[in-house]
Write a protein that holds these residues in place. Structure first.
Motif, PDB file in Angstrom:
ATOM      1  N   VAL A  64       0.840  -1.178   0.000  1.00 38.33           N
ATOM      2  CA  VAL A  64       0.000   0.000   0.000  1.00 38.33           C
ATOM      3  C   VAL A  64       0.887   1.243   0.000  1.00 38.33           C
ATOM      4  N   ARG A  65       0.743   2.067  -1.029  1.00 37.81           N
ATOM      5  CA  ARG A  65       1.538   3.280  -1.172  1.00 37.81           C
ATOM      6  C   ARG A  65       0.702   4.499  -0.794  1.00 37.81           C
ATOM      7  N   ARG A  66       1.401   5.621  -0.596  1.00 39.42           N
ATOM      8  CA  ARG A  66       0.685   6.875  -0.413  1.00 39.42           C
ATOM      9  C   ARG A  66      -0.061   7.247  -1.694  1.00 39.42           C
ATOM     10  N   VAL A  67      -1.216   7.861  -1.523  1.00 45.91           N
ATOM     11  CA  VAL A  67      -2.007   8.321  -2.655  1.00 45.91           C
ATOM     12  C   VAL A  67      -2.272   9.810  -2.484  1.00 45.91           C
ATOM     13  N   ARG A  68      -2.591  10.438  -3.595  1.00 40.27           N
ATOM     14  CA  ARG A  68      -2.877  11.875  -3.597  1.00 40.27           C
ATOM     15  C   ARG A  68      -4.327  12.105  -3.993  1.00 40.27           C
ATOM     16  N   VAL A  69      -5.008  12.934  -3.212  1.00 45.63           N
ATOM     17  CA  VAL A  69      -6.369  13.325  -3.554  1.00 45.63           C
ATOM     18  C   VAL A  69      -6.459  14.846  -3.558  1.00 45.63           C
ATOM     19  N   ARG A  70      -7.468  15.346  -4.253  1.00 44.54           N
ATOM     20  CA  ARG A  70      -7.704  16.788  -4.311  1.00 44.54           C
ATOM     21  C   ARG A  70      -9.180  17.030  -4.008  1.00 44.54           C
ATOM     22  N   GLY A  71      -9.445  17.897  -3.052  1.00 48.44           N
ATOM     23  CA  GLY A  71     -10.831  18.131  -2.679  1.00 48.44           C
ATOM     24  C   GLY A  71     -11.010  19.444  -1.954  1.00 48.44           C
ATOM     25  N   VAL A  72     -12.263  19.713  -1.590  1.00 47.62           N
ATOM     26  CA  VAL A  72     -12.601  20.921  -0.859  1.00 47.62           C
ATOM     27  C   VAL A  72     -12.899  20.547   0.585  1.00 47.62           C
ATOM     28  N   VAL A  73     -12.388  21.334   1.515  1.00 46.97           N
ATOM     29  CA  VAL A  73     -12.606  21.088   2.940  1.00 46.97           C
ATOM     30  C   VAL A  73     -14.071  21.380   3.268  1.00 46.97           C
TER      31      VAL A  73
ATOM     32  N   ASP B 201      -4.638  19.717  -1.716  1.00 47.25           N
ATOM     33  CA  ASP B 201      -4.073  18.447  -2.166  1.00 47.25           C
ATOM     34  C   ASP B 201      -3.570  17.732  -0.925  1.00 47.25           C
ATOM     35  N   VAL B 202      -3.944  16.467  -0.770  1.00 49.20           N
ATOM     36  CA  VAL B 202      -3.546  15.678   0.394  1.00 49.20           C
ATOM     37  C   VAL B 202      -2.893  14.395  -0.082  1.00 49.20           C
ATOM     38  N   VAL B 203      -1.754  14.056   0.505  1.00 46.58           N
ATOM     39  CA  VAL B 203      -1.066  12.804   0.211  1.00 46.58           C
ATOM     40  C   VAL B 203      -0.981  12.010   1.510  1.00 46.58           C
ATOM     41  N   GLY B 204      -1.460  10.754   1.493  1.00 41.93           N
ATOM     42  CA  GLY B 204      -1.433   9.946   2.698  1.00 41.93           C
ATOM     43  C   GLY B 204      -1.712   8.487   2.398  1.00 41.93           C
ATOM     44  N   PHE B 205      -1.755   7.691   3.458  1.00 43.10           N
ATOM     45  CA  PHE B 205      -1.962   6.251   3.323  1.00 43.10           C
ATOM     46  C   PHE B 205      -3.428   5.893   3.564  1.00 43.10           C
ATOM     47  N   PRO B 206      -4.062   5.169   2.637  1.00 43.04           N
ATOM     48  CA  PRO B 206      -5.436   4.705   2.869  1.00 43.04           C
ATOM     49  C   PRO B 206      -5.470   3.711   4.033  1.00 43.04           C
ATOM     50  N   THR B 207      -6.371   3.939   4.975  1.00 41.70           N
ATOM     51  CA  THR B 207      -6.452   3.128   6.187  1.00 41.70           C
ATOM     52  C   THR B 207      -7.910   2.864   6.523  1.00 41.70           C
ATOM     53  N   MET B 208      -8.195   1.642   6.970  1.00 40.92           N
ATOM     54  CA  MET B 208      -9.551   1.275   7.336  1.00 40.92           C
ATOM     55  C   MET B 208      -9.906   1.841   8.703  1.00 40.92           C
TER      56      MET B 208
END
Length: 376
Positions: A204-213, A249-256
């Motif tokens: 599992v790698r870091r992923v990048r998402v883009r969104g509005v707070v 833009d947020v980069v992080g690890f997907p976690t359950m």
């Protein structure tokens, strides 16, 4: 205890409490150093003669009241490659082992003492690494192979809470796949496509998402985002000044999580501002379905009572035949919010947070409010 005399190689000596492990041809053992004794003049890799008294230890036998003679440099034992399941079982406690996983975080515990790495391979393994004040390396998202002494993390009543590796220094960390030079260089993914099938052999790698707070619960270190495809909870490691409407833009690890998923161990950057998405009007049954988890919603309900819980003011609400709560950080409460009369019919806007059972079936939900103006 019984007197004991051992000859072996020091596999670890250091840390805040000057912990010591030695290993011979048969196994490794923990050495309980006497409190108040000055640090000894040897290091990991030294061959020693150890005399002391046996003791029960927190989990496995140990040597207490040690007297140590340094015989000069020796050779480290061959490290056995282990899985996290083997470490958790306790079968490798005090043994010199090798572990492979992805680094999720690097924290400098003390500039002169050690680094704390979280290495992930299905679950988290804590790696304590003596580093002598060296600058923390860029290891987050790297695949590493690390050698160290397996140990446990124990509660005050000697119950095992987790596992860790004691690593002499950075030379025992081998980078198999380095992290990207720029964590934001990868293309952003839509939120709805973060939780796709990953083969067992793929890390599992870091992923990048883009969104509005949509909500920043800064005191709770929780951030919520939306894009055109879905909603997302982001766990922060420090308070943030981000506000609803900020583009990030947020980069992080997907976690359950308990019910849904989130991003952890994140880095982020603000890229602009925009309109906050319009809240979705839902009822209690739709909230319990789970599809609106982490989404900005609007509901109508009757106020049953109000109070405080920890850092939050809480409204106890009833919609149809179901009771649920709405939470607002205390620092955001105003006089109007505090004086809402019981029995009032309210329109409440907030982020829906679903709670689930062990089977991940939704059982309850709550609304997380942005401000006192979310209640009318």
């Amino acid at each position: 205890g019984y007197p004991v005399r051992l000859q072996g190689v020091v596999t670890f000596y250091g840390g805040v409490d000057k912990e010591m492990f030695i290993q011979d041809g048969s196994a490794g053992i923990y050495v309980q150093m006497d409190s108040g004794v000055p640090a000894l003049s040897f290091q990991a890799g030294d061959r020693v003669i150890l005399e002391g008294i046996t003791g029960a230890g927190a989990f496995a036998p140990q040597v207490m009241s040690p007297r140590v003679k340094n015989l000069g440099r020796g050779e480290f034992p061959r490290a056995r490659r282990v899985t996290l399941a083997e470490l958790v079982s306790g079968s490798q406690d005090c043994q010199w082992v090798e572990f492979q996983g992805t680094v999720r975080s690097v924290r400098q515990e003390d500039p002169s003492r050690e680094l704390l790495l979280e290495v992930w391979s299905g679950q988290a393994l804590q790696v304590r690494l003596s580093h002598g004040g060296a600058k923390a390396p860029q290891l987050v998202d790297a695949l590493i192979r690390v050698r160290g002494v397996a140990g446990g993390i124990y509660s005050q009543d000697d119950q095992i809470l987790g596992v860790q590796l004691h690593v002499p220094d950075l030379s025992f960390v081998r980078v198999i796949e380095p992290p990207p030079a720029d964590p934001f260089e990868q293309a952003p993914r839509s939120i709805s496509r973060l939780w796709r099938y990953v083969p067992n052999n793929a890390r599992v790698r870091r992923v990048r998402v883009r969104g509005v707070v949509t909500l920043n619960r800064s005191e709770r270190l929780s951030l919520f985002l939306q894009d055109d495809s879905g909603s997302l909870h982001v766990r922060l490691d420090r308070e943030s000044s981000l506000k609803p409407g900020d583009l990030v833009d947020v980069v992080g690890f997907p976690t359950m999580e308990d019910y849904g998923y989130c991003l952890t161990d994140v880095v982020y950057r603000k890229t602009g501002t925009t309109q906050v998405p319009e809240p979705v009007a839902i009822d209690v049954q739709q909230a319990l379905h789970g599809t609106h988890d982490s989404t900005l919603v609007r509901m109508e309900a009757r106020l049953m009572a109000a109070g405080f819980e920890g850092l939050d003011a809480v409204l106890h609400l009833q919609g149809r035949n179901r009771v649920f709560d709405a939470y607002l950080e205390k620092r955001l409460v105003n006089p109007r919010f505090s004086s809402l009369p019981a029995g009032s019919r309210l329109r409440v806007t907030g982020v829906c947070s679903v709670q689930a059972d062990e089977a991940r079936t939704p059982q309850a939900f709550r609304l997380l409010l942005r401000s006192a103006d979310d209640v009318v």
